[in-house]
Design a protein around this motif. Structure first.
Motif, short mmCIF file in Angstrom:
data_model
loop_
_atom_site.label_atom_id
_atom_site.label_comp_id
_atom_site.label_asym_id
_atom_site.label_seq_id
_atom_site.Cartn_x
_atom_site.Cartn_y
_atom_site.Cartn_z
N GLU A 1 -106.02 36.84 74.04
CA GLU A 1 -105.43 36.67 75.35
C GLU A 1 -103.95 36.30 75.35
O GLU A 1 -103.27 36.54 76.35
N ASP A 2 -103.43 35.72 74.28
CA ASP A 2 -102.08 35.17 74.31
C ASP A 2 -101.21 35.84 73.24
O ASP A 2 -101.54 35.82 72.05
N GLU A 3 -100.09 36.41 73.67
CA GLU A 3 -99.19 37.09 72.73
C GLU A 3 -98.48 36.11 71.82
O GLU A 3 -98.22 36.42 70.65
N GLN A 4 -98.14 34.93 72.31
CA GLN A 4 -97.48 33.93 71.46
C GLN A 4 -98.42 33.50 70.34
O GLN A 4 -97.99 33.33 69.19
N ALA A 5 -99.69 33.34 70.64
CA ALA A 5 -100.66 32.98 69.61
C ALA A 5 -100.77 34.09 68.58
O ALA A 5 -100.87 33.82 67.37
N LEU A 6 -100.71 35.34 69.03
CA LEU A 6 -100.77 36.46 68.09
C LEU A 6 -99.54 36.48 67.19
O LEU A 6 -99.65 36.76 65.99
N GLU A 7 -98.38 36.16 67.74
CA GLU A 7 -97.16 36.10 66.92
C GLU A 7 -97.27 35.01 65.86
O GLU A 7 -96.91 35.22 64.69
N TYR B 1 -99.99 33.82 64.62
CA TYR B 1 -101.00 34.27 63.66
C TYR B 1 -100.40 35.26 62.67
O TYR B 1 -100.66 35.18 61.47
N MET B 2 -99.59 36.19 63.18
CA MET B 2 -98.96 37.18 62.29
C MET B 2 -97.99 36.50 61.32
O MET B 2 -97.91 36.90 60.15
N GLN B 3 -97.26 35.47 61.77
CA GLN B 3 -96.38 34.73 60.87
C GLN B 3 -97.19 34.04 59.77
O GLN B 3 -96.83 34.08 58.59
N ALA B 4 -98.30 33.43 60.16
CA ALA B 4 -99.15 32.76 59.17
C ALA B 4 -99.77 33.77 58.23
O ALA B 4 -99.91 33.50 57.03
N LEU B 5 -100.12 34.94 58.73
CA LEU B 5 -100.69 35.99 57.89
C LEU B 5 -99.68 36.50 56.87
O LEU B 5 -100.02 36.72 55.70
N GLU C 1 -99.28 26.39 60.77
CA GLU C 1 -100.12 25.80 59.73
C GLU C 1 -101.60 25.89 60.11
O GLU C 1 -102.46 26.13 59.25
N ALA C 2 -101.90 25.66 61.39
CA ALA C 2 -103.29 25.77 61.84
C ALA C 2 -103.79 27.21 61.72
O ALA C 2 -104.93 27.45 61.33
N TRP C 3 -102.91 28.16 62.03
CA TRP C 3 -103.30 29.57 61.88
C TRP C 3 -103.50 29.91 60.41
O TRP C 3 -104.40 30.68 60.05
N ALA C 4 -102.69 29.35 59.54
CA ALA C 4 -102.87 29.58 58.10
C ALA C 4 -104.21 29.01 57.64
O ALA C 4 -104.92 29.63 56.83
N ALA C 5 -104.57 27.83 58.14
CA ALA C 5 -105.86 27.24 57.80
C ALA C 5 -107.00 28.11 58.35
O ALA C 5 -108.04 28.26 57.70
N TYR C 6 -106.81 28.69 59.51
CA TYR C 6 -107.79 29.61 60.10
C TYR C 6 -107.98 30.83 59.21
O TYR C 6 -109.11 31.27 58.96
#
Length: 155
Positions: free
Chosen positions: A37-43, A45-49, A12-17
């Motif tokens: 730097e973080d692959e989990q954060a990228l995953e 982010y991609m889900q939110a995208l 949800e935070a990534w979606a808001a971003y």
């Protein structure tokens, strides 16, 4: 810094971003660092995208957009920062002239302090050896004596 800034942002935070909401405005820098730097954060982010993709605006003419970007890349008036050129410059203390100046200053200091006078023997030492023959004279005497012994005795 608050504690929620150090935690992994949720989908949800990534979606808001992605939407650019004000709720994550103070976490934007941290989130961008996490993306790099973080692959989990990228995953996440991609889900939110994927989830927010249908609500994002669509480019009307993608080819024209790409052409505009490419023309801006070739623009000579665009500000280009060349970081590699800065690394080629030598610092002021790495220049040869700086080293020569330091050596000259130290030499003058040592001369004025009389340190070089201590390297050579004093006048009393010179007078003591004035009556003795030099090393080269002694070497010539030894060599001529050796040659004289090699000559035939009957001459």
């Amino acid at each position: 810094m608050n504690d929620n800034r150090k935690a992994m942002p949720s989908v949800e935070a990534w979606a808001a971003y992605i939407r650019g909401d004000e709720s994550v405005r103070e976490q934007v820098e941290y989130m961008e660092t996490l993306l790099l730097e973080d692959e989990q954060a990228l995953e996440l982010y991609m889900q939110a995208l994927e989830r927010e993709g249908s609500e994002l605006p669509v480019l009307a003419q993608p080819e024209r957009f790409a052409d505009n970007v490419m023309s801006q890349i070739g623009n000579p008036h665009a500000k280009v920062v060349n970081m590699e050129a800065r690394d080629d410059r030598r610092r002021w203390y790495e220049h040869r002239l700086f080293h020569y100046a330091i050596a000259a200053c130290l030499t003058l200091i040592f001369l004025s302090a009389g340190w070089f006078d201590k390297l050579t023997p004093g006048p009393e030492h010179v007078q003591k050896h004035a009556n003795e023959s030099s090393f080269s004279e002694e070497l010539v005497k030894v060599t001529t004596g050796w040659i004289d012994r090699l000559k035939p005795q009957g001459r």
